[in-house]
Design a protein around this motif. Structure first.
Motif, PDB file in Angstrom:
ATOM      1  N   GLY A   1      33.546  41.728  44.480  1.00 31.66           N
ATOM      2  CA  GLY A   1      34.847  42.257  43.813  1.00 31.66           C
ATOM      3  C   GLY A   1      35.143  43.617  44.073  1.00 31.66           C
ATOM      4  O   GLY A   1      34.229  44.243  44.165  1.00 31.66           O
ATOM      5  N   ALA A   2      36.283  44.157  43.406  1.00 30.24           N
ATOM      6  CA  ALA A   2      36.584  45.515  43.557  1.00 30.24           C
ATOM      7  C   ALA A   2      35.893  46.299  42.660  1.00 30.24           C
ATOM      8  O   ALA A   2      35.590  47.375  42.790  1.00 30.24           O
ATOM      9  N   GLY A   3      35.033  45.613  41.810  1.00 28.39           N
ATOM     10  CA  GLY A   3      34.155  46.111  40.773  1.00 28.39           C
ATOM     11  C   GLY A   3      33.053  47.135  41.404  1.00 28.39           C
ATOM     12  O   GLY A   3      32.672  48.242  40.999  1.00 28.39           O
TER      13      GLY A   3
ATOM     14  N   THR B   1      33.557  49.037  43.930  1.00 32.77           N
ATOM     15  CA  THR B   1      33.815  50.369  44.201  1.00 32.77           C
ATOM     16  C   THR B   1      34.387  51.238  43.167  1.00 32.77           C
ATOM     17  O   THR B   1      35.020  52.240  43.234  1.00 32.77           O
ATOM     18  N   LYS B   2      34.377  50.771  41.743  1.00 33.81           N
ATOM     19  CA  LYS B   2      34.925  51.435  40.881  1.00 33.81           C
ATOM     20  C   LYS B   2      33.991  52.187  40.109  1.00 33.81           C
ATOM     21  O   LYS B   2      32.736  52.085  40.526  1.00 33.81           O
ATOM     22  N   LYS B   3      34.526  53.186  39.185  1.00 31.45           N
ATOM     23  CA  LYS B   3      33.652  54.051  38.346  1.00 31.45           C
ATOM     24  C   LYS B   3      32.634  53.447  37.516  1.00 31.45           C
ATOM     25  O   LYS B   3      33.051  52.335  36.911  1.00 31.45           O
ATOM     26  N   GLN B   4      31.343  53.958  37.741  1.00 30.67           N
ATOM     27  CA  GLN B   4      30.432  53.126  37.006  1.00 30.67           C
ATOM     28  C   GLN B   4      29.974  53.942  35.816  1.00 30.67           C
ATOM     29  O   GLN B   4      30.854  54.889  35.353  1.00 30.67           O
ATOM     30  N   ALA B   5      28.913  53.641  35.029  1.00 29.78           N
ATOM     31  CA  ALA B   5      28.632  54.000  33.646  1.00 29.78           C
ATOM     32  C   ALA B   5      28.641  55.619  33.796  1.00 29.78           C
ATOM     33  O   ALA B   5      28.973  56.341  32.697  1.00 29.78           O
TER      34      ALA B   5
ATOM     35  N   SER C   1      34.953  37.921  49.787  1.00 33.76           N
ATOM     36  CA  SER C   1      35.565  38.916  49.060  1.00 33.76           C
ATOM     37  C   SER C   1      36.927  38.786  48.153  1.00 33.76           C
ATOM     38  O   SER C   1      37.654  37.960  48.664  1.00 33.76           O
ATOM     39  N   SER C   2      37.014  39.499  47.314  1.00 32.53           N
ATOM     40  CA  SER C   2      38.273  39.327  46.404  1.00 32.53           C
ATOM     41  C   SER C   2      39.432  39.835  47.170  1.00 32.53           C
ATOM     42  O   SER C   2      39.214  40.873  48.073  1.00 32.53           O
ATOM     43  N   LYS C   3      40.674  39.571  46.941  1.00 28.08           N
ATOM     44  CA  LYS C   3      41.675  40.349  47.872  1.00 28.08           C
ATOM     45  C   LYS C   3      41.851  41.854  47.367  1.00 28.08           C
ATOM     46  O   LYS C   3      42.090  42.748  48.398  1.00 28.08           O
TER      47      LYS C   3
ATOM     48  N   GLN D   1      43.679  32.600  46.917  1.00 35.15           N
ATOM     49  CA  GLN D   1      45.041  32.036  47.391  1.00 35.15           C
ATOM     50  C   GLN D   1      45.491  32.493  48.607  1.00 35.15           C
ATOM     51  O   GLN D   1      46.282  31.659  49.435  1.00 35.15           O
ATOM     52  N   THR D   2      45.324  33.733  48.802  1.00 38.29           N
ATOM     53  CA  THR D   2      45.633  34.189  50.146  1.00 38.29           C
ATOM     54  C   THR D   2      44.524  34.485  51.302  1.00 38.29           C
ATOM     55  O   THR D   2      44.805  35.035  52.014  1.00 38.29           O
ATOM     56  N   GLY D   3      43.546  33.762  50.794  1.00 38.79           N
ATOM     57  CA  GLY D   3      42.421  33.857  51.632  1.00 38.79           C
ATOM     58  C   GLY D   3      42.051  32.562  51.996  1.00 38.79           C
ATOM     59  O   GLY D   3      42.414  31.621  51.880  1.00 38.79           O
TER      60      GLY D   3
ATOM     61  N   CYS E   1      33.602  40.685  40.136  1.00 38.62           N
ATOM     62  CA  CYS E   1      34.900  40.138  40.428  1.00 38.62           C
ATOM     63  C   CYS E   1      35.560  39.786  39.048  1.00 38.62           C
ATOM     64  O   CYS E   1      34.939  39.615  38.117  1.00 38.62           O
ATOM     65  N   HIS E   2      36.777  39.756  39.151  1.00 34.27           N
ATOM     66  CA  HIS E   2      37.684  39.564  37.692  1.00 34.27           C
ATOM     67  C   HIS E   2      38.618  38.745  38.507  1.00 34.27           C
ATOM     68  O   HIS E   2      39.515  39.365  39.250  1.00 34.27           O
ATOM     69  N   GLY E   3      39.204  37.502  37.845  1.00 31.22           N
ATOM     70  CA  GLY E   3      40.305  36.951  38.378  1.00 31.22           C
ATOM     71  C   GLY E   3      40.980  35.886  37.286  1.00 31.22           C
ATOM     72  O   GLY E   3      39.864  35.191  36.997  1.00 31.22           O
TER      73      GLY E   3
HETATM   74  C1  FAD Z   1      50.573  37.723  46.091  1.00 26.13           C
HETATM   75  C2  FAD Z   1      48.975  37.573  45.634  1.00 26.13           C
HETATM   76  C3  FAD Z   1      47.905  37.199  46.259  1.00 26.13           C
HETATM   77  C4  FAD Z   1      46.705  36.997  45.718  1.00 26.13           C
HETATM   78  N1  FAD Z   1      45.674  36.300  46.612  1.00 26.13           N
HETATM   79  C5  FAD Z   1      44.504  36.610  46.209  1.00 26.13           C
HETATM   80  C6  FAD Z   1      43.327  36.092  46.940  1.00 26.13           C
HETATM   81  O1  FAD Z   1      43.476  35.437  47.988  1.00 26.13           O
HETATM   82  N2  FAD Z   1      41.936  36.359  46.394  1.00 26.13           N
HETATM   83  C7  FAD Z   1      41.709  36.915  45.411  1.00 26.13           C
HETATM   84  O2  FAD Z   1      40.773  37.079  45.076  1.00 26.13           O
HETATM   85  N3  FAD Z   1      42.755  37.554  44.545  1.00 26.13           N
HETATM   86  C8  FAD Z   1      44.244  37.369  45.068  1.00 26.13           C
HETATM   87  N4  FAD Z   1      45.016  37.824  44.039  1.00 26.13           N
HETATM   88  C9  FAD Z   1      44.626  38.569  42.899  1.00 26.13           C
HETATM   89  C10 FAD Z   1      44.254  39.985  43.048  1.00 26.13           C
HETATM   90  O3  FAD Z   1      44.076  40.779  44.060  1.00 26.13           O
HETATM   91  C11 FAD Z   1      43.463  40.244  41.683  1.00 26.13           C
HETATM   92  O4  FAD Z   1      43.833  41.404  41.398  1.00 26.13           O
HETATM   93  C12 FAD Z   1      41.836  40.124  42.331  1.00 26.13           C
HETATM   94  O5  FAD Z   1      41.587  38.930  42.747  1.00 26.13           O
HETATM   95  C13 FAD Z   1      40.827  40.696  41.262  1.00 26.13           C
HETATM   96  O6  FAD Z   1      40.044  41.538  41.979  1.00 26.13           O
HETATM   97  P1  FAD Z   1      38.452  41.711  41.888  1.00 26.13           P
HETATM   98  O7  FAD Z   1      37.735  40.546  41.280  1.00 26.13           O
HETATM   99  O8  FAD Z   1      38.074  42.322  43.099  1.00 26.13           O
HETATM  100  O9  FAD Z   1      38.257  43.149  40.822  1.00 26.13           O
HETATM  101  P2  FAD Z   1      38.802  43.650  39.501  1.00 26.13           P
HETATM  102  O10 FAD Z   1      39.871  42.994  38.926  1.00 26.13           O
HETATM  103  O11 FAD Z   1      38.965  45.023  39.609  1.00 26.13           O
HETATM  104  O12 FAD Z   1      37.616  43.387  38.816  1.00 26.13           O
HETATM  105  C14 FAD Z   1      36.608  43.921  38.766  1.00 26.13           C
HETATM  106  C15 FAD Z   1      35.435  43.532  37.791  1.00 26.13           C
HETATM  107  O13 FAD Z   1      33.939  44.176  38.410  1.00 26.13           O
HETATM  108  C16 FAD Z   1      33.327  44.146  37.024  1.00 26.13           C
HETATM  109  N5  FAD Z   1      32.305  45.465  37.496  1.00 26.13           N
HETATM  110  C17 FAD Z   1      32.602  46.708  37.647  1.00 26.13           C
HETATM  111  N6  FAD Z   1      31.628  47.379  37.830  1.00 26.13           N
HETATM  112  C18 FAD Z   1      30.463  46.398  37.810  1.00 26.13           C
HETATM  113  C19 FAD Z   1      29.078  46.416  37.825  1.00 26.13           C
HETATM  114  N7  FAD Z   1      28.478  47.648  38.086  1.00 26.13           N
HETATM  115  N8  FAD Z   1      28.302  45.042  37.575  1.00 26.13           N
HETATM  116  C20 FAD Z   1      29.055  44.006  37.404  1.00 26.13           C
HETATM  117  N9  FAD Z   1      30.362  43.910  37.124  1.00 26.13           N
HETATM  118  C21 FAD Z   1      31.135  45.190  37.448  1.00 26.13           C
HETATM  119  C22 FAD Z   1      34.343  44.582  35.945  1.00 26.13           C
HETATM  120  O14 FAD Z   1      33.836  44.400  34.777  1.00 26.13           O
HETATM  121  C23 FAD Z   1      35.367  43.771  36.483  1.00 26.13           C
HETATM  122  O15 FAD Z   1      35.682  42.568  35.632  1.00 26.13           O
HETATM  123  C24 FAD Z   1      46.343  37.864  44.524  1.00 26.13           C
HETATM  124  C25 FAD Z   1      47.239  38.488  44.029  1.00 26.13           C
HETATM  125  C26 FAD Z   1      48.727  38.275  44.469  1.00 26.13           C
HETATM  126  C27 FAD Z   1      49.636  39.219  43.766  1.00 26.13           C
END
Ligand code: FAD
Lengths: 345, 269
Positions: A215-217, A219-223, A249-251, A275-277, A290-292
């Motif tokens: 997930g996007a975490g 690539t996020k800023k860490q501690a 991977s998450s979107k 959903q779109t993957g 990941c968070h979702g």
């Molecule tokens: C039209 C539309 C379609 C979409 N389709 C999809 C889809 O197909 N698939 C999908 O996944 N989403 C989809 N989404 C949702 C969207 O993109 C979400 O925002 C996404 O799923 C959440 O992203 P993420 O999990 O990568 O990260 P974020 O929401 O950024 O969360 C990051 C997480 O990482 C954690 N983290 C950070 N650093 C660390 C670390 N060192 N160790 C452990 N944890 C850490 C944080 O605590 C946080 O919980 C869609 C949204 C829309 C509007």
């Protein structure tokens, strides 16, 4: 009386894919359930005898084949002509086929040609009081429906990984060759190749035991207030090499790579789940950073055992959806996991 | 040689993916709870098709893009407020249900008829685009049926890239199994492409584009032809949400070492 046709194509190496044997299982299930029905097999490919022989012990009463160079490639026009001809020769009322990219491209069109109907992404077939019924998901795997249809032929494209493969053995099959003369207008398209990542960059492995979700975490800023993208890349790549897991991977994360930010170089939209993957099928899944909420976690709808690592104890990806949530730093945990896996080699 | 294409994009409206969806049984079969109240968006993969169409049109002077969409008028109105600001197109609206439970074959018949009615349609220049799957029915079936009705047998699904060669031939990348792409060459239009994500980011809203589009969007909505979808021969026995909740064991306060050991054991089990 239903005539159930298992429709399959050969693979590039001339073999029969596991997904075709899974579709055969579904066809046999219907054949057993529907009194008076018959099971026949239709095959398309450059050469179909070996494939027919490989399943000759199945209870099919007839084999139909369209073969030749023109039918080696995965191309709409020739595949449609071949499938149409087989369905007509077999007088098929139900056509069960694996939902490969090749069949998914063409069979709904063939249903249109034959005045039938098509259902794709089918995950189950059953007997509903003497009538065939299927299950499939709607709204991108968010709700599941069971349905029946009156129209024939009914094309049922079975999702790969949703059935156990039919292990019926080999023998000698007598194939009824169906002649298809392909007009020039069916040859306007030619398949010129396959593009695939280099072996060490190939991160999508449909047969892997484990789906590793990033997930996007990552690539996020860490501690320490900094991002650690190169380190994330090394950890993920290292884990994929050691575990042979498939990468999802998450979107959010793949979108970042599409928009030119400094992110993981080996990720593309093909890795996106949700959903779109895609919604891949693997026995186990491990998600990291990941968070979702429910709508977006459908990416692991078809993962049996699920674990997640996140810093967030209320992580929407895991709560109520994973079996275990480790509230921990994924950088630290994955580093240790890689050490342990390397030591086991 | 640059060809002036007629690019027709088929795309409907779907509930915003952020919404919670619940199935209910309506008078005509399954539906979504509060369906008409749910905010809608243009179907995601069809949106990619639209952006790719606009990009191709921009690079092929004289080309034009139509968006053919079957959905409830009110939803079209809402969705067009943003979509019309993205890229130039002319809307052809059909007024009818956009439910995932509608029958692909019936939808395809309505779309094909609307495409055939576009004034000055020239098949030798026609490229029909759509998403390779909707976010509602999620079948990946409608576009093939539209293509068949239009007599187009050069069809591609899961498309991530289209390149036009100097001789007008098309080079197309389609998603296939195992994270790979199949590369095909097609002699040229007419062709049908069901797009996956493609390569273009979502265009920023451009009010000027919006103003120009709105000149055709409003009249198109006013004259949207009503379409009835009977779902003939199709009977739903049940539609249900999956059993969602798992008992999640939450492991806190364990060292990275211990967690790693536990995960490796689980992976290797
Ligand atoms: C039209 C539309 C379609 C979409 N389709 C999809 C889809 O197909 N698939 C999908 O996944 N989403 C989809 N989404 C949702 C969207 O993109 C979400 O925002 C996404 O799923 C959440 O992203 P993420 O999990 O990568 O990260 P974020 O929401 O950024 O969360 C990051 C997480 O990482 C954690 N983290 C950070 N650093 C660390 C670390 N060192 N160790 C452990 N944890 C850490 C944080 O605590 C946080 O919980 C869609 C949204 C829309 C509007």
């Amino acid at each position: 009386m239903e005539t159930i046709l298992l429709l399959a194509h050969t693979e590039a190496d001339g073999s029969l894919a596991k997904s075709a044997r899974e579709a055969l299982r579904a066809a046999r299930t219907l054949n057993q359930a529907l009194a008076g029905s018959s099971l026949v097999v239709g095959l398309v490919g450059e050469n179909v005898q070996a494939v027919a022989d490989s399943i000759a012990a199945c209870p099919a009463t007839k084999y139909f084949g369209v073969a030749g160079k023109d039918f080696a490639q995965s191309r709409y026009a020739s595949d449609a002509a071949a499938a149409e001809a087989i369905c007509k020769s077999a007088q098929a009322t139900i056509v069960v086929a694996p939902a490969t990219s090749r069949w998914a491209r063409v069979l709904p069109g063939v249903a249109q040609r034959l005045g039938g109907r098509a259902d794709t992404h089918v995950t189950g077939v059953a007997d509903a009081g003497g009538k065939p019924a299927i299950s499939r998901w709607y709204y991108r795997q968010r709700m599941e429906a069971t349905l029946t249809r009156a129209q024939r032929p009914w094309f049922i494209l079975v999702d790969p990984g949703s059935q156990t493969a039919c292990e019926c053995g080999a023998g000698t099959a007598k194939i009824e060759t169906v002649a298809v003369n392909l007009p020039d207008n069916c040859k306007r398209t030619t398949v010129v190749g396959i593009r695939e990542p280099k072996a060490d960059a190939q991160t999508i492995r449909p047969d892997a035991e484990l789906l590793f979700v990033t997930g996007a975490g990552w690539t996020k800023k860490q501690a320490d207030g900094q991002t650690h993208v190169p380190e994330a890349e090394k950890l993920i790549r290292g884990f994929l090499q050691l575990s042979r897991a498939s990468l999802g991977s998450s979107k959010s994360l793949v979108d970042q790579s599409g928009e030119g930010q400094a992110v993981l170089s080996f990720l593309s939209h093909l890795n996106q789940i949700g959903q779109t993957g895609s919604t891949p099928r693997h026995p186990k899944g491990l998600s990291t950073c990941c968070h979702g909420e429910e709508p977006h976690t459908v990416g692991w709808r078809f993962i049996n055992e699920r674990r997640a690592i996140s810093l967030d104890p209320n992580c929407g990806w895991a709560r109520g959806k994973a079996d275990v949530l480790y509230v921990a730093d994924a950088f630290a945990v994955m580093g240790k996991i890689n050490e342990l896996l390397a030591a086991r080699k | 040689m640059s060809i002036a294409y007629q690019i027709v994009v088929c795309g409907s409206v779907v509930p915003d993916p952020l919404q919670t969806l619940e199935p209910v049984t309506g008078p005509g079969g399954p539906a979504l709870k509060n369906e008409m109240m749910l905010p809608a968006i243009l179907d995601p993969w069809a949106s990619h098709a639209l952006y790719e169409a606009a990009n191709l049109a921009k690079n092929s002077p004289g080309s034009k893009v139509w968006l053919v969409s079957l959905g409830p008028k009110a939803k079209h109105q809402q969705v067009m407020m943003t979509v019309a600001q993205k890229v130039p197109f002319e809307l052809v609206a059909l007024d009818g249900p956009a439910s995932g439970f509608t029958e692909a074959m019936e939808v395809a018949a309505a779309l094909a008829e609307a495409i055939q009615a576009i004034p000055g349609l020239d098949k030798s220049k026609l490229l029909v685009f759509g998403g390779w799957e909707s976010a509602s029915r999620g079948a990946g079936a409608t576009m093939q049926m539209v293509g068949e009705r239009l007599g187009i047998t050069d069809q591609f699904q899961g498309v991530d890239e289209l390149k036009i060669a100097a001789d007008g031939s098309l080079e197309i990348l389609e998603r296939i199994e195992g994270g790979k792409h199949q590369i095909s060459k097609c002699a040229g239009a007419p062709a049908l492409l069901g797009w996956a994500t493609g390569n273009l980011p979502e265009p920023k809203n451009n009010p000027q584009v919006g103003m120009v589009n709105m000149r055709t969007v409003m009249p198109a909505l006013q004259k949207a032809k009503p379409v009835k979808l009977a779902g003939e021969g199709l009977s739903f026995a049940s539609v249900s949400l999956p059993k969602q909740l798992r008992e999640t064991k939450i492991v806190k306060d364990k060292s990275a070492d211990d967690i790693a050991k536990e995960i490796v054991e689980w992976i290797k089990k």
